[in-house]
Write a protein that holds these residues in place. Structure first.
Motif: not given
Length: 351
Positions: A293-320
């Motif tokens: 990914v470094r050739a195009f300036g990208g990054h790779k991340l590994l993520i462990f996440s829990s979920i809730s009744w609304m799905g994954g972590k997404n604060p944008f919808l609540g803020i909207a």
């Protein structure tokens, strides 16, 4: 010829209330006593829903690690330096060690994230053959022109699967290990790789071609894998229900993302002693570092996440929702002030 209202022409509609637009209609006349409560009620409803979504999103736990391999960021930097200027890069492995002081509440989802990767590029997005992916033998031998330059191999064989999306398939792999007691042995945590693709993609859109003498390899005989692949598509997995065009990782990758920073599901942790989540203790993630990914300036991340009744972590919808609700209430107050002011002027004029 003189037109007569009594003489029905060839194109004259029937003289009914519906065709002549004489149906009774109700047109509400909005007044301040109706409009203002609507604005306030809508605003309060949006704010309540927004608060619920926002706090639910904040309650989701996430643990992420950037394993791109930038200089001084961990032992993956050796792998990142090795893949510079080489496609495909040489095999390399690195690890991420972390510890959990308390239970990481389940169910736990494991994602990989890429940044600065524009899957929404139009030329990239159309570089696929949906008929080939649906298992049609004719499309397998004759990929569409949109797949070029990944339509035919250097030897002139049709590429299966063809196109830029398939050629750029994410091929890093991960395994998770847990040290239950300090100084003890690491035990592998089972990762559930099944059911990570959309149901409609896996059961409707993607199909393997008909088997030849009971063999999937013979069905793909006479085709070539994409240039960046180390093995053909029928060897993606030893599981016959998870190889070829119906491989879960492949199906997930082929559903392109709308934004340049995106996550895709890699596995679920929900089996054995880890059905309730990840217990406290030391962990190690073994990473097979393949994807450059470094050739195009990208990054790779590994993520462990829990979920809730609304799905994954997404604060944008609540803020909207909070913003829209606040605007509704603000608009209601402005309209109330204008109404009171001009109502007083009307009363003065009448006097």
């Amino acid at each position: 010829m003189t037109w007569s209202a009594t003489a029905r022409g060839a194109h004259q509609p029937d003289n009914t209330a519906f065709t002549q637009q004489r149906l009774p209609a109700w047109q509400p006349l909005l007044s301040a006593s109706i409009a203002l409560p609507l604005f306030f009620c809508a605003g309060l409803a949006f704010i309540g829903l927004g608060l619920g979504l926002y706090y639910s999103s904040n309650g989701i736990k996430e643990l992420e690690y950037d394993y791109t391999g930038d200089s001084g960021t961990g032992n993956c930097s050796v792998c990142a330096a090795a893949d510079q200027g080489r496609a495909p890069p040489p095999p390399c492995s690195c690890a991420w060690n972390f510890s959990l002081p308390e239970l990481f509440q389940g169910p736990v989802y494991l994602y990989y994230e890429l940044t600065n990767f524009y899957q929404n590029n139009r030329r990239y997005g159309v570089s696929r053959d949906d008929e080939q992916l649906s298992g049609l033998p004719s499309a397998l031998r004759h990929p569409v022109n949109e797949c070029a330059p990944y339509q035919l191999s250097a030897a002139g064989l049709p590429i299966a699967p063809c196109g830029a999306i398939a050629n750029s398939l994410f091929n890093d792999s991960f395994s998770l290990w847990h040290q239950r007691l300090p100084g003890g042995l690491y035990v592998e945590v089972p990762l559930d790789r099944s059911g990570i693709a959309w149901w409609t993609d896996y059961h409707v859109k993607f199909r393997n071609p008909p088997l030849v003498n009971g063999s999937l390899a013979l069905a793909f005989q006479g085709t070539a894998p994409p240039p960046n692949w180390r093995r053909p598509v029928y060897e993606l997995s030893p599981d016959p229900n998870n190889t070829g065009f119906i491989n879960q990782d492949f199906v997930v990758w082929m559903r392109t993302a709308a934004l340049p920073t995106f996550r895709k599901l890699y596995a679920r942790i929900r089996q054995g002693n880890y059905s309730a989540g990840l217990p406290r203790g030391a962990y190690r993630v073994n990473i097979t570092y393949n994807y450059p990914v470094r050739a195009f300036g990208g990054h790779k991340l590994l993520i462990f996440s829990s979920i809730s009744w609304m799905g994954g972590k997404n604060p944008f919808l609540g803020i909207a929702y909070l913003v829209v609700g606040s605007l509704c209430i603000l608009t209601g107050f402005v309209m109330l002030i204008v109404y009171i002011r001009y109502q007083d002027q009307d009363d003065d004029d009448e006097e």
